[in-house]
Scaffold this motif. Structure first.
Motif, PDB file in Angstrom:
ATOM      1  N   LEU A  28     -23.540   9.340   6.451  1.00 23.47           N
ATOM      2  CA  LEU A  28     -22.991  10.362   6.781  1.00 23.47           C
ATOM      3  C   LEU A  28     -21.584  10.075   6.858  1.00 23.47           C
ATOM      4  O   LEU A  28     -20.695  10.924   6.661  1.00 23.47           O
ATOM      5  N   PHE A  29     -21.207   9.106   7.679  1.00 17.08           N
ATOM      6  CA  PHE A  29     -19.719   8.848   8.101  1.00 17.08           C
ATOM      7  C   PHE A  29     -18.903   8.716   6.755  1.00 17.08           C
ATOM      8  O   PHE A  29     -17.528   9.199   6.827  1.00 17.08           O
ATOM      9  N   ASN A  30     -19.376   8.107   5.793  1.00 10.34           N
ATOM     10  CA  ASN A  30     -18.586   7.798   4.493  1.00 10.34           C
ATOM     11  C   ASN A  30     -18.405   9.140   3.598  1.00 10.34           C
ATOM     12  O   ASN A  30     -17.623   9.002   2.744  1.00 10.34           O
ATOM     13  N   THR A  31     -19.238  10.230   3.898  1.00 10.27           N
ATOM     14  CA  THR A  31     -19.356  10.955   2.613  1.00 10.27           C
ATOM     15  C   THR A  31     -19.264  12.217   3.211  1.00 10.27           C
ATOM     16  O   THR A  31     -19.185  13.324   2.477  1.00 10.27           O
ATOM     17  N   ARG A  32     -19.015  12.660   4.476  1.00  7.65           N
ATOM     18  CA  ARG A  32     -19.071  14.153   4.847  1.00  7.65           C
ATOM     19  C   ARG A  32     -17.898  14.021   5.952  1.00  7.65           C
ATOM     20  O   ARG A  32     -17.734  13.385   6.610  1.00  7.65           O
ATOM     21  N   ALA A  33     -17.391  15.438   5.701  1.00  5.58           N
ATOM     22  CA  ALA A  33     -16.707  15.782   7.012  1.00  5.58           C
ATOM     23  C   ALA A  33     -17.323  16.054   7.997  1.00  5.58           C
ATOM     24  O   ALA A  33     -18.709  16.276   8.070  1.00  5.58           O
ATOM     25  N   SER A  52     -11.810  15.998   8.046  1.00  4.05           N
ATOM     26  CA  SER A  52     -12.308  15.656   6.640  1.00  4.05           C
ATOM     27  C   SER A  52     -12.512  13.921   6.398  1.00  4.05           C
ATOM     28  O   SER A  52     -12.057  13.246   7.391  1.00  4.05           O
ATOM     29  N   THR A  53     -12.854  13.530   5.572  1.00  2.00           N
ATOM     30  CA  THR A  53     -13.156  11.970   5.397  1.00  2.00           C
ATOM     31  C   THR A  53     -11.817  11.604   5.093  1.00  2.00           C
ATOM     32  O   THR A  53     -11.647  10.162   5.364  1.00  2.00           O
ATOM     33  N   GLY A  54     -10.793  12.285   4.586  1.00  3.92           N
ATOM     34  CA  GLY A  54      -9.516  11.846   4.411  1.00  3.92           C
ATOM     35  C   GLY A  54      -8.553  12.025   5.729  1.00  3.92           C
ATOM     36  O   GLY A  54      -7.465  11.514   5.737  1.00  3.92           O
ATOM     37  N   GLY A  55      -9.271  12.568   6.950  1.00  9.35           N
ATOM     38  CA  GLY A  55      -8.541  12.735   8.144  1.00  9.35           C
ATOM     39  C   GLY A  55      -7.808  13.844   8.257  1.00  9.35           C
ATOM     40  O   GLY A  55      -7.143  14.206   9.418  1.00  9.35           O
ATOM     41  N   ASN A  56      -8.008  14.774   7.416  1.00  6.79           N
ATOM     42  CA  ASN A  56      -7.235  16.254   7.666  1.00  6.79           C
ATOM     43  C   ASN A  56      -8.114  16.995   8.804  1.00  6.79           C
ATOM     44  O   ASN A  56      -9.363  16.945   8.827  1.00  6.79           O
ATOM     45  N   THR A  57      -7.496  17.628   9.695  1.00  7.70           N
ATOM     46  CA  THR A  57      -7.987  18.353  11.030  1.00  7.70           C
ATOM     47  C   THR A  57      -7.809  19.828  11.042  1.00  7.70           C
ATOM     48  O   THR A  57      -6.732  20.217  10.302  1.00  7.70           O
ATOM     49  N   ASN A  58      -8.822  20.340  11.661  1.00  3.59           N
ATOM     50  CA  ASN A  58      -8.741  21.862  12.070  1.00  3.59           C
ATOM     51  C   ASN A  58      -9.126  22.042  13.335  1.00  3.59           C
ATOM     52  O   ASN A  58     -10.137  21.413  13.480  1.00  3.59           O
ATOM     53  N   TYR A  59      -8.734  22.910  14.218  1.00  2.94           N
ATOM     54  CA  TYR A  59      -9.015  23.333  15.416  1.00  2.94           C
ATOM     55  C   TYR A  59      -9.180  24.772  15.692  1.00  2.94           C
ATOM     56  O   TYR A  59      -8.651  25.500  14.767  1.00  2.94           O
ATOM     57  N   VAL A  60     -10.361  25.228  16.363  1.00  4.93           N
ATOM     58  CA  VAL A  60     -10.287  26.695  17.012  1.00  4.93           C
ATOM     59  C   VAL A  60      -9.013  26.938  17.714  1.00  4.93           C
ATOM     60  O   VAL A  60      -8.506  25.767  18.482  1.00  4.93           O
ATOM     61  N   ASP A  61      -8.722  28.107  17.613  1.00  5.66           N
ATOM     62  CA  ASP A  61      -7.301  28.398  18.582  1.00  5.66           C
ATOM     63  C   ASP A  61      -7.487  27.942  20.084  1.00  5.66           C
ATOM     64  O   ASP A  61      -6.411  27.574  20.648  1.00  5.66           O
ATOM     65  N   SER A  62      -8.581  28.099  20.622  1.00  6.39           N
ATOM     66  CA  SER A  62      -8.499  28.068  22.081  1.00  6.39           C
ATOM     67  C   SER A  62      -8.431  26.455  22.355  1.00  6.39           C
ATOM     68  O   SER A  62      -8.211  26.299  23.691  1.00  6.39           O
TER      69      SER A  62
END
Length: 113
Positions: A28-33, A52-62
């Motif tokens: 899972l770690f190597n293949t999935r966000a 993401s696997t490449g390190g891109n991040t997203n957050y909920v506003d709160s």
């Protein structure tokens, strides 16, 4: 072998910090966000942060500006650093690979007011 094991929850006063960690199976770690979710009592389970696997991040506003999600390749963990915790952050927290519906046992975070 368990695929997801969350840890790091606890009781913390408002304004405090906690760091959650999720040990992830290699496949899972190597293949999935990966995402961190939370579920408040009587509420649905909501996505809080994803990476993401490449390190891109997203957050909920709160939680923007307070929470940071990261991946540790050496330890094969997905971590959630939570700062400036608020009473409303009280919930059971789960990590999960995006889109698979696979869940660990979760870890409880309780913020005392």
């Amino acid at each position: 072998q368990e695929q997801l094991v969350e840890s790091g929850g606890g009781v913390v006063p408002a304004g405090g910090s906690l760091r959650l960690s999720c040990a992830v199976s290699e496949s899972l770690f190597n293949t999935r966000a990966m995402g961190w979710y939370r579920q408040r009592p009587g509420k649905r389970r909501d996505l809080v942060a994803q990476i993401s696997t490449g390190g891109n991040t997203n957050y909920v506003d709160s939680v923007k500006g307070r929470f940071t999600i990261s991946r540790d390749t050496a330890k094969r963990t997905v971590d959630l650093q939570m700062n400036s915790l608020q009473f409303e952050d009280t919930a059971m927290y789960y990590c999960s690979p995006m889109g698979l519906g696979i869940w660990g046992q979760g870890t409880q975070v309780t913020v005392s007011s």
